[in-house]
Motif scaffolding. Structure first.
Motif, short mmCIF file in Angstrom:
data_model
loop_
_atom_site.label_atom_id
_atom_site.label_comp_id
_atom_site.label_asym_id
_atom_site.label_seq_id
_atom_site.Cartn_x
_atom_site.Cartn_y
_atom_site.Cartn_z
N VAL A 113 0.82 -1.22 0.00
CA VAL A 113 0.00 0.00 0.00
C VAL A 113 0.85 1.27 0.00
N THR A 114 2.13 1.15 0.40
CA THR A 114 2.99 2.33 0.39
C THR A 114 3.88 2.42 -0.84
N GLY A 115 4.23 1.26 -1.40
CA GLY A 115 5.17 1.26 -2.51
C GLY A 115 6.61 1.30 -2.05
N TYR A 116 6.84 1.23 -0.73
CA TYR A 116 8.19 1.28 -0.18
C TYR A 116 8.54 -0.04 0.51
N GLN A 117 9.58 -0.70 0.05
CA GLN A 117 10.01 -1.94 0.68
C GLN A 117 10.55 -1.73 2.10
N ILE A 118 11.02 -0.52 2.41
CA ILE A 118 11.54 -0.24 3.74
C ILE A 118 10.45 -0.44 4.80
N ALA A 119 9.21 -0.44 4.38
CA ALA A 119 8.11 -0.68 5.31
C ALA A 119 8.19 -2.08 5.92
N ARG A 120 8.78 -3.01 5.20
CA ARG A 120 8.83 -4.39 5.70
C ARG A 120 9.66 -4.53 6.97
N PRO A 121 10.93 -4.06 7.00
CA PRO A 121 11.67 -4.17 8.26
C PRO A 121 11.12 -3.27 9.37
N LEU A 417 -3.06 7.81 -1.39
CA LEU A 417 -2.61 8.28 -0.08
C LEU A 417 -1.09 8.30 -0.04
N SER A 418 -0.53 9.34 0.53
CA SER A 418 0.92 9.51 0.56
C SER A 418 1.62 8.34 1.25
N SER A 419 2.57 7.74 0.57
CA SER A 419 3.30 6.60 1.11
C SER A 419 4.15 6.98 2.30
N GLY A 473 1.59 4.90 -3.49
CA GLY A 473 1.64 3.48 -3.20
C GLY A 473 0.62 2.72 -3.99
N GLY A 474 0.51 1.42 -3.70
CA GLY A 474 -0.49 0.58 -4.36
C GLY A 474 0.10 -0.67 -4.95
N THR A 475 1.39 -0.64 -5.26
CA THR A 475 2.10 -1.85 -5.71
C THR A 475 3.42 -1.91 -5.00
N ILE A 476 3.90 -3.12 -4.77
CA ILE A 476 5.18 -3.26 -4.07
C ILE A 476 6.30 -2.78 -4.97
N ALA A 477 7.07 -1.84 -4.47
CA ALA A 477 8.14 -1.25 -5.27
C ALA A 477 9.44 -1.29 -4.47
N SER A 478 10.53 -1.10 -5.15
CA SER A 478 11.81 -1.02 -4.47
C SER A 478 12.05 0.41 -4.02
N ASP A 479 12.96 0.58 -3.04
CA ASP A 479 13.19 1.92 -2.48
C ASP A 479 14.02 2.79 -3.41
#
Length: 479
Positions: A113-121, A417-419, A473-479
């Motif tokens: 939902v954010t498009g930022y992989q950093i959200a995972r850790p 919505l802003s990631s 956001g909306g798709t999983i993206a790399s940072d």
């Protein structure tokens, strides 16, 4: 050890041997990391239902909730249990969207939902803290029970039980967890209903139990315990526990483990019905426990000891062994799930973020190593627990709901919505919600509302300031 009941001790030993055997069998059925994490995404609705039910009911539910009824009465139904059941009902209506995203973990969903992989850790770190607290609660509940019924020292029982659930979880992952949950879920529900039936027969029926319960303290049968809870306090508890259903790692993992959307929805619907009946029976059993202990003059040191005391000092051994099976099933089925989630969170959401080129075999090894690490450290912490079961339960509910409920599901349904605002909202909600919980609230505002309010404010302000300066956001993206 002179007071050891060999019937209870023998039952406990046989039970541990059975779940260990299922763990070994699960190991033979686990061929790769997807089997270990999510059952190869082939779990049908029947197995998924009982796995969900068994995972949902824990030491908090059996020992902690009955202890809470012993201390405060039926008001538990007004806030905590209502919030949990409301959460399951609401999750049913969003499960198709989650399942169709084909994510494996809750941090995967946040990254989506954010498009930022950093959200995972970031999210994974919060979830590991939650899982570790939950493991401590489970070990405390299990060890209190076994110590009470066997007479063995508490510190030894913690390590015995901790070692068993570490071994069978690390062997087969979700395969072991799901099949032991099937056994434990059916035992747990059946045993609680049979135990309630015995107590109702022994004490003269449901009406007689309620009348005697009210005669002990009239506030016990009042929905707010006659002023013990304010309306805003009740609302905060409902929201906090509602939010845990949407923000627990293991619920998202179970949705991912089902074979399709239909199986995911069916297992939630069936689980909701079973759990509604179960918790109603459990609360009435808490009232019956209070009546039985009070009328016979049996005292307990803490409310968490109420149910174990009922087993050892009130009911006959034939009924006590049924109750033991119910409690042990509830405890181990939730413990293995939380322990399993630490493995998948560490490997999938943290390790693979920093080592994206790592092989499946490596991630499977990391999952198992993390399972052992968190299991051992939680066991060590449970030797001298930092609070009662229900206190720890409330703390992690505030943590999860404050951190994730508003930003993650806002991002799931609010396109554009802003990631960065979502990530800032997660961090702010977690810090301020937990800080307010430690402080006992903030100027009379419950900690859950402090966390949710700050998360909402940061999300709104961040979206206004950042929405035009970043990709959405909306798709999983790399940072």
């Amino acid at each position: 050890m002179a007071d050891v009941n060999p019937f209870y001790l023998g039952t406990f030993v046989v039970y541990l041997i059975i779940v260990l055997a299922l763990g070994v069998w699960g190991y033979t059925k686990t061929s790769d990391v997807m089997d270990f994490w999510v059952f190869g995404q082939e779990m049908g609705p029947w197995l998924a239902t009982w796995s969900f039910v068994a995972n949902f009911v824990s030491a908090v539910s059996v020992i902690g909730f009955i202890g809470a009824v012993y201390g405060e009465g039926y008001t538990l139904m007004t806030h905590t249990i209502f919030g949990l059941m409301l959460g399951i009902s609401a999750l049913y209506f969003v499960v198709d969207r989650i399942r169709n995203l084909d994510v494996l973990t809750f941090p995967d969903l946040i990254a989506n939902v954010t498009g930022y992989q950093i959200a995972r850790p970031i999210a994974g770190t919060v979830l590991l803290g939650n899982a570790w607290i939950y493991l401590i609660m489970q070990l405390v509940g299990a060890s209190l029970l076994v110590t009470t019924i066997t007479g063995a020292p508490y510190r030894y029982m913690v390590w015995v039980i901790g070692t068993v659930f570490i071994v069978y979880t690390v062997l087969g992952g979700m395969v072991s967890v799901a099949w032991t949950d099937l056994l434990q879920g059916t035992l747990m529900v059946g045993a609680v209903l049979l135990s309630l039936g015995y107590m109702m027969f022994d004490l003269g029926g449901f009406t007689a139990i309620n009348q005697q319960f009210a005669s002990i303290d009239s506030s016990y049968v009042h929905p707010t315990a006659e002023g013990a809870y304010t309306l805003i306090g009740i609302a905060a508890i409902i929201v906090a526990f509602f939010g845990t259903i949407f923000t627990e790692q293991n619920y998202i993992v179970r949705i991912a483990a089902t074979r399709d959307v239909r199986a995911a929805k069916l297992h939630l619907a069936a689980s909701g019905v079973i759990l509604a009946v179960f918790y109603t029976a459990l609360v009435v059993l808490g009232g019956a426990t209070t009546v039985a202990l009070e009328t016979t003059g049996l005292s307990v040191e803490t409310q968490d000891n109420a149910f174990p005391t009922l087993i050892t000092d009130y009911v006959p051994s034939s009924v006590g062994v049924i109750i033991i099976l119910a409690v042990m099933s509830a405890i181990l089925s939730t413990t293995d799930t939380r322990l399993h989630s630490t493995g998948i969170t560490t490997a999938r959401d943290l390790y693979s973020y920093f080592r994206p080129e790592s092989s499946d075999d490596t991630q499977l090894k990391v999952s198992r190593m993390a399972t052992v690490f968190f299991g051992i450290t939680a066991t060590a912490a449970a030797v001298n627990p930092p609070g009662s079961i229900i206190e720890l339960y409330n703390f992690r509910a505030v943590l999860l709901t404050s951190a994730f409920l508003i930003p993650v599901y806002g991002g799931l349904y609010w396109v554009g919505l802003s990631s960065r605002a979502i990530l800032a909202s997660v961090v702010t909600g977690a810090i301020l919600g937990v800080g307010a919980e430690f402080a006992g609230g903030l100027y009379g505002v419950p900690s859950a509302f402090v966390g949710l309010g700050s998360a909402l404010l940061v999300l709104f302000i961040g979206h206004v300031l950042l929405s035009d300066s970043e990709p959405k956001g909306g798709t999983i993206a790399s940072d």
